[in-house]
Design a protein around this motif. Structure first.
Motif, PDB file in Angstrom:
ATOM      1  N   THR A 182       0.837  -1.197   0.000  1.00  0.00           N
ATOM      2  CA  THR A 182       0.000   0.000   0.000  1.00  0.00           C
ATOM      3  C   THR A 182       0.869   1.244   0.000  1.00  0.00           C
ATOM      4  O   THR A 182       2.097   1.174  -0.111  1.00  0.00           O
ATOM      5  N   VAL A 184       1.734   2.938   2.361  1.00  0.00           N
ATOM      6  CA  VAL A 184       2.669   2.983   3.491  1.00  0.00           C
ATOM      7  C   VAL A 184       4.100   2.798   3.001  1.00  0.00           C
ATOM      8  O   VAL A 184       5.040   3.333   3.578  1.00  0.00           O
ATOM      9  N   CYS A 202       4.674  -0.839  22.099  1.00  0.00           N
ATOM     10  CA  CYS A 202       5.044  -0.477  20.729  1.00  0.00           C
ATOM     11  C   CYS A 202       5.578   0.961  20.660  1.00  0.00           C
ATOM     12  O   CYS A 202       6.593   1.223  20.007  1.00  0.00           O
ATOM     13  N   ASP A 203       4.899   1.894  21.312  1.00  0.00           N
ATOM     14  CA  ASP A 203       5.345   3.288  21.303  1.00  0.00           C
ATOM     15  C   ASP A 203       6.749   3.421  21.863  1.00  0.00           C
ATOM     16  O   ASP A 203       7.602   4.109  21.290  1.00  0.00           O
ATOM     17  N   ALA A 218       6.467   3.816  10.384  1.00  0.00           N
ATOM     18  CA  ALA A 218       5.000   3.902  10.373  1.00  0.00           C
ATOM     19  C   ALA A 218       4.463   3.356  11.677  1.00  0.00           C
ATOM     20  O   ALA A 218       5.062   2.480  12.299  1.00  0.00           O
ATOM     21  N   GLY A 219       3.323   3.894  12.085  1.00  0.00           N
ATOM     22  CA  GLY A 219       2.661   3.388  13.276  1.00  0.00           C
ATOM     23  C   GLY A 219       3.021   4.172  14.524  1.00  0.00           C
ATOM     24  O   GLY A 219       3.703   5.192  14.445  1.00  0.00           O
ATOM     25  N   PRO A 220       2.517   3.672  15.654  1.00  0.00           N
ATOM     26  CA  PRO A 220       1.783   2.419  15.815  1.00  0.00           C
ATOM     27  C   PRO A 220       0.388   2.475  15.192  1.00  0.00           C
ATOM     28  O   PRO A 220      -0.245   3.513  15.172  1.00  0.00           O
ATOM     29  N   PHE A 221      -0.060   1.318  14.685  1.00  0.00           N
ATOM     30  CA  PHE A 221      -1.415   1.194  14.177  1.00  0.00           C
ATOM     31  C   PHE A 221      -1.961  -0.172  14.589  1.00  0.00           C
ATOM     32  O   PHE A 221      -1.204  -1.122  14.799  1.00  0.00           O
ATOM     33  N   ASP A 222      -3.270  -0.236  14.712  1.00  0.00           N
ATOM     34  CA  ASP A 222      -3.923  -1.463  15.168  1.00  0.00           C
ATOM     35  C   ASP A 222      -4.203  -2.399  14.004  1.00  0.00           C
ATOM     36  O   ASP A 222      -4.598  -1.968  12.913  1.00  0.00           O
ATOM     37  N   THR A 223      -3.994  -3.680  14.236  1.00  0.00           N
ATOM     38  CA  THR A 223      -4.301  -4.725  13.266  1.00  0.00           C
ATOM     39  C   THR A 223      -5.103  -5.809  13.985  1.00  0.00           C
ATOM     40  O   THR A 223      -5.303  -5.755  15.202  1.00  0.00           O
ATOM     41  N   THR A 227      -0.986  -4.379  17.934  1.00  0.00           N
ATOM     42  CA  THR A 227      -0.533  -3.041  17.569  1.00  0.00           C
ATOM     43  C   THR A 227       0.864  -3.134  16.971  1.00  0.00           C
ATOM     44  O   THR A 227       1.763  -3.728  17.576  1.00  0.00           O
ATOM     45  N   GLY A 229       4.244  -1.397  14.790  1.00  0.00           N
ATOM     46  CA  GLY A 229       5.048  -0.278  14.338  1.00  0.00           C
ATOM     47  C   GLY A 229       6.102  -0.786  13.377  1.00  0.00           C
ATOM     48  O   GLY A 229       6.704  -1.836  13.609  1.00  0.00           O
TER      49      GLY A 229
END
Length: 244
Positions: A182, A184, A202-203, A218-223, A227, A229
């Motif tokens: 994508t 990203v 993750c942070d 990129a991130g953190p993002f939820d999947t 989570t 990154g």
């Protein structure tokens, strides 16, 4: 390696299960400093100058010196197989490529590198004395690997044709997933595997990556699996951190 631990790993790492990862680096000592602080790894010498990383005293990854500076700086995932030669033939028949033919790694096992029809590179590991990860799915160790493909459905068909256990790993853990490339990723990014390491936070892990000279990408993002990154180390090898 205790006998009962070895037999348990042998039973767990059936064909198609991710069983090992290693990083090809220009500077292994710098890699030890980076990942030692990030994941709490300790290190010891293995075969041919490769360094093994340990977490809680168990082997979790390898760091190897790139034999040629023109080679990419990458993390590679290895899939278990009882017969690397036979699997190599099946890969070729399914439209993939063999990048490096199976070769013995001392008494540890037999290794090979292959690529799927879109060019994503992965390893094969036929175990000898080394079955694979001594620890996984715990903070500081392998969590899963994600295949980023231009055609995830075709990629899934390729790997399902090779491996009966490719898409769902042992212990009910989803060790291997796939997703489309994508925005990203840079437009020139080829299909590839992204190794995920488990972390508590993750942070905080991404903050440590930046402090150590790497780059949080990129991130953190939820999947669906936690989570995530995405990051690269201070030599450019990409990986992900996963908080469940």
């Amino acid at each position: 390696m205790a006998e009962n631990g070895a037999s348990a790993r042998e039973a767990a790492y059936t064909e198609g299960v991710p069983c090992w990862v290693d990083a090809q680096l220009a500077d292994v000592e710098a890699g030890k400093r980076f990942y030692g602080e990030l994941f709490g790894w300790t290190f010891g010498e293995s075969y041919g100058g490769t360094v093994w990383a340990y977490h809680d005293g168990e082997p979790v990854a390898g760091l190897a010196h790139k034999p040629d500076g023109r080679l990419p700086t990458v993390w590679t995932v290895y899939f278990a197989t009882p017969d690397a030669e036979a699997l190599s033939r099946r890969i070729l028949a399914a439209g993939g490529q063999i990048v490096t033919a199976p070769i013995p790694v001392g008494e540890l096992g037999v290794a090979a590198l292959a690529a799927d029809p879109e060019g994503a590179v992965f390893g094969l590991w036929q175990p000898g004395t080394h079955q694979g990860f001594g620890q996984r799915h715990e903070p500081g160790s392998f969590a899963r690997v994600e295949l980023y493909a231009r055609d995830p459905e075709a990629a899934g068909a390729f790997y399902e044709g090779l491996f009966t256990d490719a898409l769902v790993g042992p212990d009910a853990e989803p060790d291997f997933g796939r997703a489309p490339l994508t925005e990203v990723f840079p437009a020139e990014m080829p299909p590839h595997f992204l190794v995920h390491f488990r972390v508590e936070d993750c942070d905080a892990a991404l903050g440590t990556v930046n402090r150590l000279g790497g780059r949080a990408q990129a991130g953190p993002f939820d999947t669906a699996y936690g989570t995530v990154g995405m990051a690269s180390d201070d030599q450019g090898a990409s990986f992900a951190v996963l908080q469940r």
